[in-house]
Design an enzyme around this catalytic site. Structure first.
Site, PDB file in Angstrom:
ATOM      1  N   HIS A  57       1.698   4.396  -2.876  1.00  0.00           N
ATOM      2  CA  HIS A  57       1.778   5.846  -2.655  1.00  0.00           C
ATOM      3  C   HIS A  57       3.156   6.372  -3.069  1.00  0.00           C
ATOM      4  O   HIS A  57       3.282   7.418  -3.704  1.00  0.00           O
ATOM      5  CB  HIS A  57       1.586   6.167  -1.161  1.00  0.00           C
ATOM      6  N   GLU A 113      -4.783   7.722  -3.231  1.00  0.00           N
ATOM      7  CA  GLU A 113      -5.265   6.462  -2.671  1.00  0.00           C
ATOM      8  C   GLU A 113      -5.492   5.426  -3.779  1.00  0.00           C
ATOM      9  O   GLU A 113      -5.330   4.225  -3.551  1.00  0.00           O
ATOM     10  CB  GLU A 113      -6.554   6.718  -1.879  1.00  0.00           C
ATOM     11  N   HIS A 145       0.841  -1.211   0.000  1.00  0.00           N
ATOM     12  CA  HIS A 145       0.000   0.000   0.000  1.00  0.00           C
ATOM     13  C   HIS A 145       0.878   1.263   0.000  1.00  0.00           C
ATOM     14  O   HIS A 145       0.740   2.125  -0.869  1.00  0.00           O
ATOM     15  CB  HIS A 145      -0.905  -0.025   1.234  1.00  0.00           C
ATOM     16  N   GLU A 146       1.782   1.336   0.953  1.00  0.00           N
ATOM     17  CA  GLU A 146       2.646   2.525   1.026  1.00  0.00           C
ATOM     18  C   GLU A 146       3.553   2.581  -0.202  1.00  0.00           C
ATOM     19  O   GLU A 146       3.876   3.662  -0.704  1.00  0.00           O
ATOM     20  CB  GLU A 146       3.467   2.533   2.317  1.00  0.00           C
TER      21      GLU A 146
END
Lengths: 502, 502
Positions: free
Chosen positions: A270, A296, A266-267
């Protein structure tokens, strides 16, 4: 006074903006250090140092001279399209900033501070009543803020636009109506089926081996370790000081394999976005992310559409089994895939699966909107909350900490932020379908652990544009149509058909 | 306009100074991160971010309004003595800063940048000639700087005062005359004796075990790990963001036990000083270190007078042997003590023992002074350097990198800095004798690994005063007399009598 050429004017604009960006990025470094390395006693002075720099950055950005420069630049017809867009967006930011009376800024800052501490206190006592009076004050200020900023339609639009320019309640109401009419039945069907087993994800997974696996995945995704690094923090986050220094953090739970792995992915999503922003627009709008929803979408696309997909694990599962044979050697790929996609209504948003997640967000959205237009009051908001959770997630909230007090956002005054979480997932689904259409053999590549073309496509279609397009414009440009719920629905239907036989 | 009370005036002075301190400390955080964690590609923007903050801090400190405030404050008779001293020192700093014409500041900044890059280039080519022309320009600017600042006696005094207020060439000439007349014969006697063995310090010492040992020593010294931390960097350093966040770094060489250990103790000494500065004077002169020489006295006292002493190792050697039995179990404490105090003339200052160190410093001092008053020119400075090394250290310098190019200081424009290294050692020796007189049983305590009374004494006598006293004043206050070479000489004579039987 000689009239400056547009080139000269643009150069001084760029210098000023980059000076402000340097200060803001220094604040980001101080913040990163605070979460990862700060010794205990250093907290008080660190807070003061961050406040000083924030004040300086704010003062520089509201200077009348900057406003005159921006107005002047705005009249120039001979700027290239990027320069022209930068100037227009900076003027927009500047004018929005100028709308806030100094008195209101001070009041909001005090209230935020008070609200945050009341939230901490209420969490400790597990008692919403402690938080309620300061939250009420915060809601009043947020209503005032909506008036200060101005809006069409619902006052919530003013706040929403701070995070997602162009979004509005009409659009969100449609989306969340779809959540109710289409996702709720799907969830009900799943709940009627036998639950998949994920116990083996909660065996003991060695900390160091998890860390190495996470780094391996980050590198495979294309995260540039020479332009970033990963550290440990209590809550995972991504922070950028410029596209050549974008850092991620994670946390490791030795009894929960999923905790670190998907936070890394997830990070990482980003971070890939931030590393892909155009470096020659450092400090300027076109060097910034389009919106929170688009940000997101990048994390969710990697986390879910890629990182929870069967093709992804067709490649990576063998390496994972080799690392943790004692836990996984007898678990088939299919069982692993099912486990990591378990759907189960629960109380806490940050721990929710990708299907029920939208209900968590919808509930917050309905409450925020209702607080702003007077449908709800902060009094008994915990009961409103609990009623929603019973209705949509079929769970009983046992206490305030597991209910209305669970998220930090309202204590920060962040109203209008939550919907971007759902928007992110929906954009992700729609982008990922577009990517599959535009990249021949994409799924085949993913089964080989090869994400180069996917990343390159994301770079060209999304990252490199920075804030040039709004999220709506970007979505239409990339996928040929506005945001549509059906892409997520198709994705979810197919996925859960396989997993739950629904 | 109403006349402000002294209290109000002092409060606004304090606010302004602390704002500037916040920016400077943010720069320090950025610098710390640069040396310990920065990903490779992040260097360029980091440089720019630091420059932006430095410019801001500078602009705030030269504001006319601050000058007026300081002038006004200076006339007030009703400030307490600390407040009054702060105001006086800030005014002094302000006025010194104001002496620099903007043109000169820009020129010096460019020259420094050019000089640094020329030094890097010259180091790569191992050729002083590449560095010479830019060094010549730097020396010219340093002569101008001396004139700008003003001085009594030798122009070198102006530069020296930037690092060591109150010091001058008369004082240093006396000290270095003592080095020549007293230390040179001692060195000669030692050189005539059989050399002590230190081969066992160069066996393999495991990285992690060294790290743990270093942390153990730092904690034993009283370094507060809740108000600091240790990390790895290429060159060890100490940096402070405020007394409650003072960080040290070290490096580890698995084939050189001494490399990390005494760097830990040395930086630990610096860090104890910074942790001991009065926190209520954050951002104000009385919250800063007295001088570079006094700072170095704290690192040297711990590194040498404590950390290379027999009593220190009477306590710590057993733990060290237990950690590295394969290397040390057959090495007696006495042989270990001798090894870590080996005296051997060498080419590189940073690797020198504590006796020959003073010759390295003296040579740089003589050269700097000579460059400023015209005795030397930068032409053929490598040969001047080599001649000095032959004369005082009896070594032949094989090339420029091991000679005149070895230190970074001149490339930074730091002229007048080197003498503080020797002053630090001399102050350390004199302070340590005073401590022994004033703390009954100090040596006994050290043999038990108990440094509490020593640290408490350093805190009361030195750390807590910040910049209230100059180094001269502080020395007289703490030891009852001005700096005297004899304390170091006595210390060295006794130490080397034991080790070399001289």
């Amino acid at each position: 006074m000689t009239t400056q050429s547009s080139g000269e004017l643009y150069a001084s604009y760029k210098t000023k903006m980059q000076q402000i960006a340097d200060i803001r990025n220094a604040i980001a470094v101080l913040g990163w250090d605070q979460e990862t390395h700060l010794p205990e006693k250093g907290a008080a002075f660190r807070g003061q140092q961050i406040t000083t720099l924030s004040t300086l950055a704010h003062e520089l950005f509201v200077e009348d001279k900057l406003g005159e420069l921006l107005q002047n630049l705005h009249t120039r017809q001979d700027l290239d399209i990027i320069a022209s867009k930068n100037a227009a967006l900076s003027l927009e930011d500047y004018e929005k900033n100028k709308k806030y009376p100094a008195r209101f800024v001070a009041e909001l800052s005090n209230a935020t501070n008070e609200c945050y501490h009341a939230w901490i206190k209420a969490r400790k006592a597990n008692d919403y009543k402690i938080f309620e009076p300061v939250l009420a004050k915060m809601v009043e200020l947020k209503k005032q803020e909506a008036d200060i900023l101005g809006y069409n339609g619902h006052p919530y639009n003013a706040l929403l636009n701070e995070y997602e320019k162009g979004a509005n309640t009409a659009m969100l109401d449609t989306i969340f109506a779809d959540v109710k009419t289409a996702l709720a039945p799907l969830l009900q069907q799943i709940e009627a089926k036998p639950q998949v087993n994920k116990d083996f994800l909660h065996l003991h997974y060695d900390r160091n081996k998890q860390w190495e696996f996470g780094i391996e995945i980050l590198k495979a995704m294309g995260y540039d370790m020479n332009a970033g690094r990963q550290d440990i923090s209590e809550h995972p986050f991504t922070t950028s000081f410029n596209p050549q220094d974008v850092r991620v953090t994670t946390r490791i739970d030795e009894n929960d394999f999923g905790n670190m792995t998907w936070s890394c992915i997830h990070e990482g999503g980003h971070a890939l976005y931030e590393q892909g922003l155009p470096v020659d627009n450092y400090g300027l709008p076109c060097g910034e992310a389009a919106s929170l929803g688009i940000h997101e979408s990048q994390s969710r696309l990697w986390e879910n559409n890629v990182g929870r997909s069967l093709p992804f694990w067709q490649y990576h599962y063998a390496a994972l089994q080799a690392r943790f044979p004692e836990n996984l050697q007898h678990v088939s790929l299919d069982d692993f895939y099912k486990a990591i996609n378990q759907v189960k209504p629960s109380l806490i948003r940050t721990e929710a699966d990708e299907l029920t997640y939208h209900f968590h967000v919808m509930i917050r959205y309905e409450i925020e909107k209702g607080l702003l237009d007077g449908t709800y009051s902060t009094k008994d908001l915990n009961e409103v909350w609990n009623k929603y959770y019973r209705e949509y997630l079929h769970v009983d909230v046992p206490d305030d900490n597991q209910g209305v007090l669970q998220d930090i956002h309202w204590s920060h005054g962040s109203f209008g932020y939550f919907p971007t979480y759902s928007l992110g997932s929906l954009y992700a689904a729609q982008f990922f379908i577009a990517a599959q259409k535009q990249i021949p053999g994409l799924i085949e590549q993913i089964t080989k652990g090869d994400y180069k073309q996917l990343l390159s496509w994301l770079r060209d279609e999304i990252h490199h544009h920075g804030r040039y397009y709004t999220s709506n414009e970007l979505c239409e440009k990339v996928t040929g149509e506005p945001l549509a719920f059906k892409y997520f629905l198709d994705y979810a239907t197919e996925k859960y058909h396989h997993i739950y036989n629904v």
